[in-house]
Structure formats: C-alpha cells, structure tokens
Enzyme design. Structure first.
Site, PDB file in Angstrom:
ATOM      1  N   ASP A 167      38.229  -3.350  15.951  1.00 48.11           N
ATOM      2  CA  ASP A 167      38.534  -4.531  15.147  1.00 48.11           C
ATOM      3  C   ASP A 167      39.923  -4.387  14.541  1.00 48.11           C
ATOM      4  O   ASP A 167      40.808  -3.782  15.156  1.00 48.11           O
ATOM      5  CB  ASP A 167      37.466  -4.679  14.050  1.00 48.11           C
ATOM      6  CG  ASP A 167      37.295  -6.123  13.615  1.00 48.11           C
ATOM      7  OD1 ASP A 167      37.971  -6.521  12.664  1.00 48.11           O
ATOM      8  OD2 ASP A 167      36.509  -6.852  14.256  1.00 48.11           O
ATOM      9  N   HIS A 204      39.040  -7.639   7.712  1.00 49.28           N
ATOM     10  CA  HIS A 204      37.979  -8.001   8.650  1.00 49.28           C
ATOM     11  C   HIS A 204      37.204  -6.765   9.103  1.00 49.28           C
ATOM     12  O   HIS A 204      35.965  -6.737   9.076  1.00 49.28           O
ATOM     13  CB  HIS A 204      38.612  -8.718   9.853  1.00 49.28           C
ATOM     14  CG  HIS A 204      37.652  -9.402  10.765  1.00 49.28           C
ATOM     15  ND1 HIS A 204      37.205  -8.821  11.926  1.00 49.28           N
ATOM     16  CD2 HIS A 204      37.072 -10.624  10.709  1.00 49.28           C
ATOM     17  CE1 HIS A 204      36.394  -9.666  12.555  1.00 49.28           C
ATOM     18  NE2 HIS A 204      36.298 -10.761  11.839  1.00 49.28           N
ATOM     19  N   SER A 413      31.252 -12.860  13.945  1.00 52.65           N
ATOM     20  CA  SER A 413      31.883 -11.566  13.688  1.00 52.65           C
ATOM     21  C   SER A 413      31.015 -10.675  12.821  1.00 52.65           C
ATOM     22  O   SER A 413      31.030  -9.440  12.964  1.00 52.65           O
ATOM     23  CB  SER A 413      33.222 -11.755  12.972  1.00 52.65           C
ATOM     24  OG  SER A 413      34.264 -12.014  13.863  1.00 52.65           O
TER      25      SER A 413
END
Length: 477
Positions: A167, A204, A413
């Site tokens: 990621d 994230h 996600s």
C-alpha cells in the site's frame, strides 16, 4: 456543477506522474486510466509478433505512423512484459488514445489463433480509494475507540501470522498507536506539503494496518510503500514491485492488497500475470479489494478469485454499508466478489497521537448519492467542500480539518484488511497453519449474509465491530 471525482482523480494522478501522459478508457467511456502511446506484450516472440502486426496494420490507416512502433523498455524484468511504443503520446487528449485502440484491434485475429491475449493497454493501478474514491478520511476524537475494536488475543511471536500489506507507507509516528507495536515496514515518503498540510491519501497504509491489527492482534505485520506515489503505479511496473515485496520479506501467510484496476477484460491483468502464476504455486492467500466503482466489471487482481486455478489463492472483498445489512453504495459487486465485510465509516489510526495535523479536503460531497442509493451514504455525509471539485478563478473555500490520531474512512480498501485479519485470527484460534485452508474453513463456518444489489451474499462481520447508523444527521449537525 456536481463533483466529478473520477476526472478529479485523473488530474491528481497525472500530476503525480508528470512524465507519463495518461488517457481515460475504454474509448467510449471512462472506467480506467492508461498510458498513452504504449501497449504491453510478453517478451520474446510474442513481443515481436505484436510489433510486426501493429506496424503492418498501421500502414493501412491514414495518420498512423509505422515508424512509431518500437520497444519502449528492455526485456529484463521478472514479469516478462515489454512496453511497446505505438504512437506519439503527446498527440490527442485525455479522453482516449485512438492509436492504442488501433493497435489492440490489429491483434484480434492473432489472439484468436493463439487462444490467449497478446496485447494490453498499460493501465494505471491505484489504491482502491484513489481512482474510484469511496470518500476521504474524517477526523474523530482520539478518545473514540477503533471500530472494529481490538480482539482479546495476545501477541505471541512464535505463533504470529505473517501478513504483508502492499500500500502506501507508514506514518512516521505510527508506533504511538499501541496496536501497531509489532508492525514493521516502509515509511510514507512525504506526509505533508510545504505548508504542513497532509497530502491526499497519506495514512492509507497506516489506517489499513490499524484495522488488521485490531481484528487480528497476533500478527506480524509488514507494510510496504509500493503505492506511495499518490497511490498509483503503472501496470508495467506493478508486477515487478509485487515480486520485490515478496522477495524482500519472503512469501507471507496473507497479502492484503487494496489496489487494482478494471481493464474491460475477464481474463486477468497482463502486467501481473507472472506474479499471479507464481502466487498460485505458493501457500500465500491474497486478499484483494473489489474496488469502488459501484460496478460489476471485474477489478484486477481481486477478480482472479473467479478464474480457474486461483479460487483458493485469491479472496476478493466487497464493502458493506455502515449497518452491515446491505452493500455500500460505492462497492463493486458481482459473482467475482466472493465475500463482503464492513467497509463504511470504519475507525482506525491515521496519524500518531498528540500532534494535530491539518488536512484540506480534495473532493466535495454530493447533494444526493451519486449511485442512486437512498441511505445516508458517504457521497453525502459528512458534508464538505473540496479543492478539486471547485474549479475556476474564485472557487469556494475548501474545508480544513485537524487529525489527532483516529479517523473514519470508507472503501473496499478497508473491508479488505478486515477480511485479511479475520483469516489470520481464524488461523490463531484454530491453530491452522495453512492460510488457504483457513479461508475455506472461515467461509464454510460463516452464517452471516447481506443483500447486495438484490443478491444474498456471504458477509464476514468481526465480533468487535459495531454497526453505525445510516440515518442522515439532523440539520445543522
């Protein structure tokens, strides 16, 4: 004018790749991004066949120059993929690339004879909240507990399940979050801009790691910043980066991947095919996000879960709305999505605690759900005005917030690490050492279902997850 998030994100990703001219595709709509003037083929004889066929085909079309057709990258990468230049990337606009489209058409007959695909666009692979955003993070008080909350499982270095998160990187102060005490990996390369404002989508990877560690505390988490550059990477580079990640750390029990792209095909993604074939021969389970386009179009590599040979190796994950009863408005769906989990308004760590950091919203909310749903979805709430949605000489002032640790965020996600965590937690609870067997056992024992687009689908709900109201907030709140 209503926000145009897909096009806003195109501009954002293009700025992160200033030397790579991009177009939207396919040619009659906008479902994915790809590199202009370039196609992909397998090294060796297939690459030469593609070059020769495209060059011959181009002689019959006015304005298409056979001299453009040449190798754009050497045959040295492990993915076995070559970039082939078929046109001038400076020509045309972002709405499509006719030269690439002609090149694809020129190989149809040859592909029919070969029985497999020989040529592909060079797609942009992005974190599944990027090119198709569910929403942007929303700050919550540091005192608000994570959701899902931490499971009551002790960490044991001897039995911990190995999980690799591919990621964005980890925020520099991530260790101030107790659940991430045993997490290792790469740092986020640049967290803030020159004005000290958090950049779009930083955090994230940290948010994902926090979710996974809450659901499955007995894990050795490694986070790699493969998608650190605005969460986007070219398909021709992505397969190589996946190999680098597993070569560096070894094949883990579980890979959590919240990235991908659609490509208008049902037979996989050429640039990651070599990696996927090697994955199939390992014991690793890939848990992959289904994407946030509210579409039934396969999203890769998650959709490998529906291809023969990968049924046990890949688990594709869609998102449920905040009450867990129905699919989230943004979630991709269809038979290739094998399980759904909470993915709307989850709470996890975004930044470290104790140092407030400002963030300016990039996208404006909508007056109504952009997908036509009637509940209080993330398209509408909480309301904010974003920079990218307000073009012009005098845009409305964008909203700014402060993050002090926890955030709420939505997208497939985040449903993905929830499922990856549930697999890991099952391995710990049952003493199971085979992650693919754990996947099968977990799904076989599951009794929860939800409704997604009229279909009843398996839903995995962590015991520590708390449903959140989907009713609209009172006026003024």
């Amino acid at each position: 004018m209503a926000p145009q998030r897909f096009r806003e994100q195109f501009d954002q990703i293009q700025r992160s790749m200033p030397d790579v001219p991009l177009a939207m595709g396919p040619d009659d709509s906008a479902e994915f991004f790809y590199e202009k003037g370039v196609v992909l083929a397998r090294d060796g004889e297939e690459a030469r066949l593609v070059e020769d066929t495209v060059r011959e085909h181009f002689t019959t079309f006015a304005g298409l120059t056979p001299d453009h057709v040449r190798r754009a990258s050497p045959e040295t990468n492990r993915t076995g993929i070559t970039r082939i230049r078929v046109g001038d990337p400076g020509e045309g606009d972002r709405s499509g690339d006719p030269t690439v489209a002609h090149a694809l058409r020129s190989l149809r007959t040859a592909e029919g004879r070969a029985g497999r695909r020989l040529i592909s666009r060079n797609h942009v692979v992005s974190i599944a909240v990027n090119a198709c955003p569910g929403d942007e993070p929303v700050p919550v008080p540091p005192t608000e507990p994570p959701n899902p909350a931490a499971a009551e499982t002790a960490y044991d270095a001897d039995t911990a399940v190995g999980v690799l998160v591919i990621d964005t990187g980890l925020m520099r102060d991530y260790r101030s979050y107790p659940l991430l005490a045993h997490t290792e990996g790469d740092a986020q390369i640049r967290e803030c801009d020159d004005d000290g404002i958090l950049q779009q989508y930083v955090g994230h990877g940290t948010f994902i790691a926090g979710l996974l560690a809450a659901v499955a505390p007995n894990t050795d988490l490694v986070v790699r910043n493969t998608l650190n550059d605005a969460g986007a990477i070219l398909e021709s580079e992505f397969g190589e980066k996946l190999f680098e990640a597993v070569d560096r750390d070894g094949w883990p029990d579980v890979i959590s991947l919240s990235a991908g792209t659609s490509n208008g095909r049902t037979d996989g993604l050429l640039g990651v095919q070599a990696f996927m074939e090697e994955l199939r021969e390992q014991r690793t389970l890939l848990v992959a996000a289904a994407g946030n386009n509210a579409s039934a179009t396969p999203f890769w590599p998650a959709a490998y879960a529906d291809l023969p040979g990968w049924e046990d190796a890949v688990l594709s994950v869609g998102a449920l709305r905040a009450d867990g009863e129905f699919g989230a408005c943004f979630s991709n769906h269809g038979g290739w999505v094998k399980v759904y989990a909470p993915g709307e308004r989850l709470t996890s760590a975004l930044t470290g605690f104790g140092t407030p950091v400002p963030y300016v919203y990039q996208h404006s909310t909508y007056d109504a759900c952009r997908y036509g749903f009637g509940y209080a979805c993330t398209c509408q709430y909480p309301r904010h005005t974003g920079v990218l949605s307000e073009p012009g000489e005098a845009p409305a002032k964008p909203d700014q917030v402060m993050f002090e640790g926890h955030a709420q965020w939505s997208g497939t996600s985040f449903a993905t690490p929830v499922v990856a965590g549930l697999v890991a937690q099952h391995m710990t609870a049952k003493g199971e050492t085979d992650p693919r067997a754990a996947r099968s056992q977990l799904l076989a024992a599951n009794t929860e279902y939800a409704e997604v687009r009229g279909a009843h689908v398996p839903a995995l709900l962590p015991p520590t997850w708390r449903p959140v109201s989907v009713d609209p907030p009172a006026p003024g709140t």
